[in-house]
Write a protein that holds these residues in place. Structure first.
Motif, short mmCIF file in Angstrom:
data_model
loop_
_atom_site.label_atom_id
_atom_site.label_comp_id
_atom_site.label_asym_id
_atom_site.label_seq_id
_atom_site.Cartn_x
_atom_site.Cartn_y
_atom_site.Cartn_z
N SER A 272 36.17 16.61 106.10
CA SER A 272 36.96 15.38 106.16
C SER A 272 38.41 15.59 105.74
CB SER A 272 36.32 14.31 105.26
OG SER A 272 36.25 14.76 103.92
N SER B 223 36.68 19.07 94.40
CA SER B 223 35.71 17.98 94.49
C SER B 223 34.61 18.31 95.50
CB SER B 223 36.40 16.68 94.89
OG SER B 223 37.05 16.82 96.14
N CYS B 224 34.86 19.29 96.38
CA CYS B 224 33.87 19.65 97.41
C CYS B 224 33.43 21.11 97.33
CB CYS B 224 34.44 19.40 98.81
SG CYS B 224 34.86 17.68 99.16
N HIS B 225 34.26 21.98 96.75
CA HIS B 225 33.98 23.42 96.78
C HIS B 225 34.03 24.03 95.39
CE1 HIS B 225 34.47 23.62 101.19
NE2 HIS B 225 35.49 22.79 101.02
N LYS C 27 32.29 18.65 110.02
CA LYS C 27 32.01 17.64 108.99
C LYS C 27 33.11 17.60 107.93
CE LYS C 27 27.96 19.41 108.04
NZ LYS C 27 26.62 19.63 107.42
N ASN D 93 26.84 25.57 96.04
CA ASN D 93 27.47 24.80 97.10
C ASN D 93 27.61 23.36 96.65
OD1 ASN D 93 27.59 26.93 99.00
ND2 ASN D 93 25.42 26.64 99.47
N GLY D 94 28.63 22.69 97.12
CA GLY D 94 28.79 21.27 96.85
C GLY D 94 28.72 20.52 98.16
N ILE D 95 29.61 19.55 98.32
CA ILE D 95 29.72 18.89 99.62
C ILE D 95 30.11 19.93 100.67
CG2 ILE D 95 30.98 17.13 100.92
CD1 ILE D 95 31.29 15.61 98.30
N GLY D 96 30.91 20.92 100.23
CA GLY D 96 31.28 22.04 101.08
C GLY D 96 30.72 23.32 100.48
#
Length: 209
Positions: free
Chosen positions: A147, A81-83, A145, A91-94
């Motif tokens: 989470s 969901s991030c990578h 950052k 890149n995503g959220i990460g």
């Protein structure tokens, strides 16, 4: 009048004492079959955690040597969901994690904006540092950052890192330290072999006539 008051007060006090006693007895009765850890352990019990942490398990190098890459890939499902992890992925959220093992910490590729907690850390992502990071990102780099709370099981971290290593890094796994032969013999209760006698017996040493 006074006799009646004293009698009533006496019975009321007696009833209170009886109720308190019954409450104590019933509490002990209903808790009798429930197991509770003692306040202070008399001796160590295998598999029971004591204050200050769990018992020492296998080294992380040993866990990596026997890691299950397939299980690591499944665990990476928590990260998608991030990578991304494919070569050249966005890149995503990460950040994209292709080739992350051995990469500079907080630098990466693709222009991801890392927090100062990571960009100022220095060093590279070794197997051991990735293990620390995945155990608790916030403890490894306060102010990050990230989470994600972390993976509490060392086996899960080893499986995930082994999978990450197959995705563009392929670094050799750290060597597993082995106990010296003398220590192994002592651990097994054996003794080192006695030195063979080299001196000759008197009969053998006597000159021939």
């Amino acid at each position: 009048m006074n006799d009646r008051f004293n009698t009533t007060a006496g019975w009321t006090l007696f009833a209170g004492v009886v109720a308190l006693g019954l409450s104590s007895v019933s509490a002990k009765y209903f808790q009798a079959d429930k197991h509770h850890a003692p306040h202070e352990m008399g001796y160590a019990i295998e598999g029971v955690e004591t204050e200050g942490g769990a018992d020492q398990g296998p080294s992380f190098a040993s866990l990596l040597a026997t890691a299950d890459v397939a299980k690591g890939e499944k665990l990476f499902g928590k990260c998608v969901s991030c990578h991304t992890i494919n070569a050249g992925g966005p890149n995503g959220i990460g950040p994209n994690l292709h080739g992350v093992v051995g990469e500079e910490i907080g630098k990466g590729v693709g222009g991801f904006a890392f927090s100062s907690a990571l960009s100022g850390h220095g060093g590279t992502w070794t197997f051991d540092l990735l293990d620390e990071w995945l155990a608790s990102p916030k403890a490894f780099a306060p102010g990050t950052k990230m989470s994600f709370a972390g993976l509490s099981k060392a086996e899960d971290r080893a499986n995930l890192i082994a999978y990450l290593n197959t995705q563009g890094s392929n670094l050799p796994l750290p060597a597993v330290e082995e106990a010296p032969p003398a220590e192994e013999a002592a651990a097994e209760g054996g003794e080192a072999p006695a030195e063979e006698a080299t001196a000759e017996t008197p009969a053998e040493a006597a000159p021939a006539h």
